[in-house]
Structure formats: structure tokens, C-alpha cells
Motif scaffolding. Structure first.
Motif, mmCIF file in Angstrom:
data_model
loop_
_atom_site.group_PDB
_atom_site.id
_atom_site.type_symbol
_atom_site.label_atom_id
_atom_site.label_comp_id
_atom_site.label_asym_id
_atom_site.label_seq_id
_atom_site.Cartn_x
_atom_site.Cartn_y
_atom_site.Cartn_z
ATOM 1 N N SER A 132 0.734 -1.282 -0.297
ATOM 2 C CA SER A 132 0.301 -0.114 0.289
ATOM 3 C C SER A 132 1.118 1.120 -0.073
ATOM 4 O O SER A 132 0.519 1.964 -0.978
ATOM 5 C CB SER A 132 -0.798 -0.454 1.169
ATOM 6 N N PHE A 136 0.437 4.482 -2.764
ATOM 7 C CA PHE A 136 0.565 5.779 -2.050
ATOM 8 C C PHE A 136 1.320 6.283 -3.158
ATOM 9 O O PHE A 136 0.923 7.912 -3.565
ATOM 10 C CB PHE A 136 0.257 5.275 -0.724
ATOM 11 N N PRO A 142 -5.188 5.850 -2.251
ATOM 12 C CA PRO A 142 -5.539 6.855 -1.675
ATOM 13 C C PRO A 142 -5.510 6.577 -0.184
ATOM 14 O O PRO A 142 -4.859 5.560 -0.015
ATOM 15 C CB PRO A 142 -7.381 6.669 -1.415
ATOM 16 N N GLN A 143 -5.266 8.078 0.142
ATOM 17 C CA GLN A 143 -4.740 7.270 2.231
ATOM 18 C C GLN A 143 -5.353 6.445 2.421
ATOM 19 O O GLN A 143 -5.193 5.872 3.910
ATOM 20 C CB GLN A 143 -4.890 9.053 2.641
ATOM 21 N N GLN A 144 -6.828 6.724 3.054
ATOM 22 C CA GLN A 144 -7.978 5.822 2.976
ATOM 23 C C GLN A 144 -7.467 4.792 3.659
ATOM 24 O O GLN A 144 -7.267 3.691 4.314
ATOM 25 C CB GLN A 144 -9.274 5.862 2.748
ATOM 26 N N THR A 145 -7.441 4.182 1.930
ATOM 27 C CA THR A 145 -6.508 2.789 2.141
ATOM 28 C C THR A 145 -4.903 2.857 2.756
ATOM 29 O O THR A 145 -4.665 1.169 3.026
ATOM 30 C CB THR A 145 -6.303 1.956 0.412
ATOM 31 N N ASP A 147 -4.211 4.047 5.388
ATOM 32 C CA ASP A 147 -4.602 4.246 6.896
ATOM 33 C C ASP A 147 -4.638 2.354 7.199
ATOM 34 O O ASP A 147 -3.907 2.014 8.486
ATOM 35 C CB ASP A 147 -5.174 5.166 7.073
ATOM 36 N N ASP A 148 -5.471 2.314 6.463
ATOM 37 C CA ASP A 148 -6.331 0.572 6.789
ATOM 38 C C ASP A 148 -5.153 -0.371 6.840
ATOM 39 O O ASP A 148 -4.664 -1.101 7.716
ATOM 40 C CB ASP A 148 -7.648 -0.037 5.359
#
Length: 442
Positions: A132, A136, A142-145, A147-148
Motif C-alpha cells: 500500500s 500510495f 488513496p490515503q484511506q486505504t 491507513d487501513d
């Protein structure tokens, strides 16, 4: 009325007077000899005992108690049995504890498998977070992925740490149960003998319930109370001689191991401990004993029996046997014990010293060995010769002698016709002459 007794002849009437006179002439005058024991002066050891005190034997006597509670299943020793340190003495029922051990072992295996699963989850989460981050950076994710993915990685790390902690907890539980299982076996704490057994199989015991008492008597400890004035004469490592009533005439040597620095205010005594090697297990705990502290010892001293030393007119000395006569020799005394006394000067090694009966001697007295002598008891008997008119022989007695060389005892008789010599007695004995009535007048 005249007496019908037969008149005696002049010779017959003179017989008693002559016999009495003969008896007085034949009685010898001899010096009295005394019995005495004589021994040669040897070399030997002599010790000085400055302190004597009663004591009691004590030993190390620990109790064998269980370390866990349970019902006693068996006891494998009896009273008086000899045991070694670490030997099994008794065992508590352990079926329940064994089942708990099995459960703990299974739980430990589950914990190990959980750790392996958590390690796999952590590796997967690490791989996802790295992918990820790469996407990134290329602006393909995206940033959300991202972070997950990082959150899942941290969660996998925490799960692995938890699994490892649980595994450690399971291992500790298993160790505890195994230790409890080992404690169901009661072992002997020391080498010694079983002196007491308080319970039987089937009884419920706990850590405060002693099962068997084991005493170690290989080294015995004598506890004695020393009075205040004697404390200055003794010290740690001083030799001590111990006598017990169970073995009269024997003594056991030991050393002072400990001296109390405090006195009992009521008795003004201080307890001391004397340790004695007891390899043959002859001394038993509780025996009453007497302790004598040896304050001085001379191993190669010239010694005599203590009863051989006498006091003659204020001078201490010994009697020597010289040609069967007692000769007093003043001596210089060293260590004086109950049985032997050290001689520093006055006699030499090999001199024959009077021991038995020395207290009753005087200088120059003739002596005879106790139980010795050259002869027994002698008796002389003479038979009176028979005269024509017949007469009664007189009886003469002679003194007795019991000297070292002995004396001859003779008996003689005087009759109307003459005298006849009696038989000589044995040397060293007592002689008697027995007269005999002669024949009657025809």
C-alpha cells in the motif's frame, strides 16, 4: 575317801611345763611384710581437665513434612529405618494433579499453535502495508486505504504479543502443576534414622503436618552449662572428654564448637556445644553425659597411676620396689589426673613403682607382690613316741609368717622318753604342730 585316779609319774607331771616352755622358745619374731602392687613406669599421654559439667546429647532432627496438602497414600519407612538424604519416605495421592498437568500441557500446545497463527497474520499484514505504501507513493492508492493497511499490521503485531504472553502464562501454570506433583513425594531432608512416625496411610496431611522425624546421629552435639568462673579457662576448639552412663569406663573425645556469649541470669551459667564424631552410632540423642574440658595435654609424658603418689611428712613422692623393700623417692608432679599423674623429676622410665597399697607403706617396709608369694600354707605335724609307761604329748604352736621369702614353721613335742622333730611347713605359710596322745600304759 581317796580318789581312785591313777597317780602320775614325775616325768608325766613335768610334761606340760616342758611343752609350754618349748612353745615359747619356738615362737619366732619376724617383720611384717605388706602386700603391694608394682608396675614399671611407662610413657603415655596425660591431660588436665579443668572443667567438668553434666551434659545432654542432642542431634539434628528435622521433620519430614509435605509441601502440599492431600491424603497420604503410602509410607515406605518404619521406626528405626536408616534413610539417605533425598530418599522417598511417603507419597500423597496425585491422580487429580496428574490430570491437571495433562490439561496444562494441552493448553500450552494450543498457545504455541496460536503464536504460529499470529505470526502468519503479522507477516501478511506487513506485506499488505508495504504494497500500500508503494502504491500510495505512485499516487495509485488513496490515503484511506493506506491507513487501513497500517492499522491491520499493528493489530496483527498486538495479537502476536498477546499469544506469546498467553503461552508464557500456560507454561507457568504447567510448571506449577509439575512442581506440585513432585511435592506429593515426601523426601528425607538428611542422612539418618527414622526416630518418629506421626501418621499412617489414609490420613489427610498439610504443609503444617509433620509425617516422619529423621535424626542425623553421625555427629552428636553435647550441650553443657558452664559456670561463670570456668568460662575463662575454655575456648572454641578446646578438646573435651565425654563420659556417658550407657558406656561406663569409656570416654569419647570431641571439640567445643560453640560457646554462648550470654549467661543465664538465674543460674549464672553459659551453654556450650561439644561436637563428637559418632561414626558407629553408639551415642544416642537424649543420653545423659558428663563433659570434661581438656585444657592441657602432654602426649609423651612419664606417668604413674594417681594412687601411687603419696604424701610422706609433707613431701609428695612414690615408693619404688628395690630388692623387695619399699624406698620412698620424692618426685615433682606435673599434670595430675583422676587415673594418671605426670612425673617431671625424681624417677626414671622403667623404675618399678608401688601402686596398690602405697598409702599404707613406710620407707624400708618389706613388700610382697599382691596375689604373689612363694608358698601356701604349711602345717607341721609330729607324732609323739610311745613310751613304756605311756604319756600324753604336749602341743606346741609356732608363729606364722607371710613374708616375700616366707618362713619355716616347725612344731615339736616333748614326751616322757624324749622329743621328736615335727615336719617342716611350706615356705610362706603358717605352721602348726599337733601333738597326739600316746599309747596307754600296758
Amino acid at each position: 575317801m581317796r580318789s581312785s585316779s591313777r597317780p602320775q609319774s614325775p616325768a608325766s607331771r613335768s610334761t606340760p611345763a616342758c611343752s609350754a616352755g618349748t612353745a615359747r622358745r619356738r615362737r619366732p619374731i619376724r617383720s611384717r611384710r605388706r602386700q603391694a602392687g608394682v608396675a614399671a613406669l611407662p610413657d603415655g599421654a596425660v591431660t588436665r581437665q579443668a572443667v567438668r559439667a553434666p551434659a545432654a546429647a542432642a542431634v539434628s532432627s528435622p521433620w519430614s513434612s509435605p509441601k502440599t496438602a492431600g491424603r497420604l497414600q503410602e509410607i515406605s519407612v518404619k521406626l528405626g529405618d536408616r534413610v539417605s538424604r533425598g530418599q522417598r519416605i511417603a507419597r500423597i495421592e496425585d491422580e487429580e494433579i496428574r490430570e491437571q498437568v495433562k490439561q496444562a500441557e494441552a493448553a500450552l500446545e494450543v498457545g504455541k499453535a496460536t503464536i504460529r497463527q499470529r505470526e502468519a497474520d503479522l507477516d501478511l499484514a506487513k506485506t499488505n502495508v508495504e504494497r500500500s505504501r508503494n502504491l500510495f507513493q505512485r499516487q495509485l492508492l488513496p490515503q484511506q486505504t493506506l491507513d487501513d493497511a497500517e492499522a491491520k499490521y499493528q493489530s496483527a503485531q498486538a495479537a502476536l504479543d498477546l499469544a506469546r504472553a498467553q503461552n508464557t502464562q500456560s507454561q507457568a501454570r504447567l510448571d506449577e502443576l509439575r512442581f506440585t506433583l513432585e511435592n506429593t513425594v515426601i523426601l528425607s531432608p538428611v542422612n539418618g534414622f527414622v526416630s518418629r512416625r506421626t501418621v499412617d496411610p489414609g490420613a489427610y496431611v498439610s504443609p503444617n503436618s509433620p509425617v516422619v522425624e529423621v535424626v542425623d546421629i553421625q555427629r552428636v552435639r553435647m550441650v553443657a552449662n558452664i559456670v561463670e568462673k570456668d568460662l575463662k579457662q575454655i575456648g572454641v576448639s578446646d578438646m573435651a572428654r565425654v563420659e556417658v552412663d550407657a558406656f561406663p569406663g569409656e570416654s569419647f573425645m570431641g571439640r567445643i564448637a560453640r560457646i554462648s556469649p550470654v549467661l543465664d541470669p538465674s543460674t549464672r551459667t553459659a551453654p556450650i556445644e561439644v561436637e563428637i564424631a559418632n561414626d558407629q552410632y553408639r551415642l544416642k540423642p537424649g543420653m545423659y553425659a558428663r563433659v570434661g574440658i581438656v585444657t592441657e595435654s602432654h602426649p609423651n609424658a612419664l606417668v604413674v597411676p594417681t594412687n601411687a603418689v603419696v604424701d610422706a611428712n609433707g613431701t609428695r613422692g612414690v615408693y619404688l620396689s628395690v630388692d623387695s623393700f619399699a624406698q620412698f623417692h620424692p618426685v615433682k608432679i606435673g599434670i595430675e589426673g583422676n587415673e594418671r599423674t605426670e612425673i617431671l623429676d625424681g624417677v626414671a622410665e622403667g623404675d618399678r613403682v608401688v601402686t596398690t597399697g602405697a598409702a599404707g607403706l613406710r620407707n624400708g617396709d618389706p613388700i610382697v607382690l599382691a596375689g604373689g608369694g612363694e608358698g601356701g600354707r604349711g602345717r607341721g605335724r609330729g607324732r609323739a613316741s610311745q613310751g613304756a609307761g605311756g604319756s600324753e604329748a604336749a602341743r606346741g604352736s609356732v608363729g606364722s609368717g607371710s613374708g616375700f621369702q616366707g618362713s619355716r614353721a616347725q612344731g615339736s613335742a616333748v614326751t616322757q622318753q624324749g622329743t621328736e622333730q615335727g615336719t617342716e611347713g611350706r615356705e610362706g605359710g603358717r605352721g602348726r604342730f599337733g601333738g597326739r596322745r600316746g599309747g596307754q600304759q600296758q
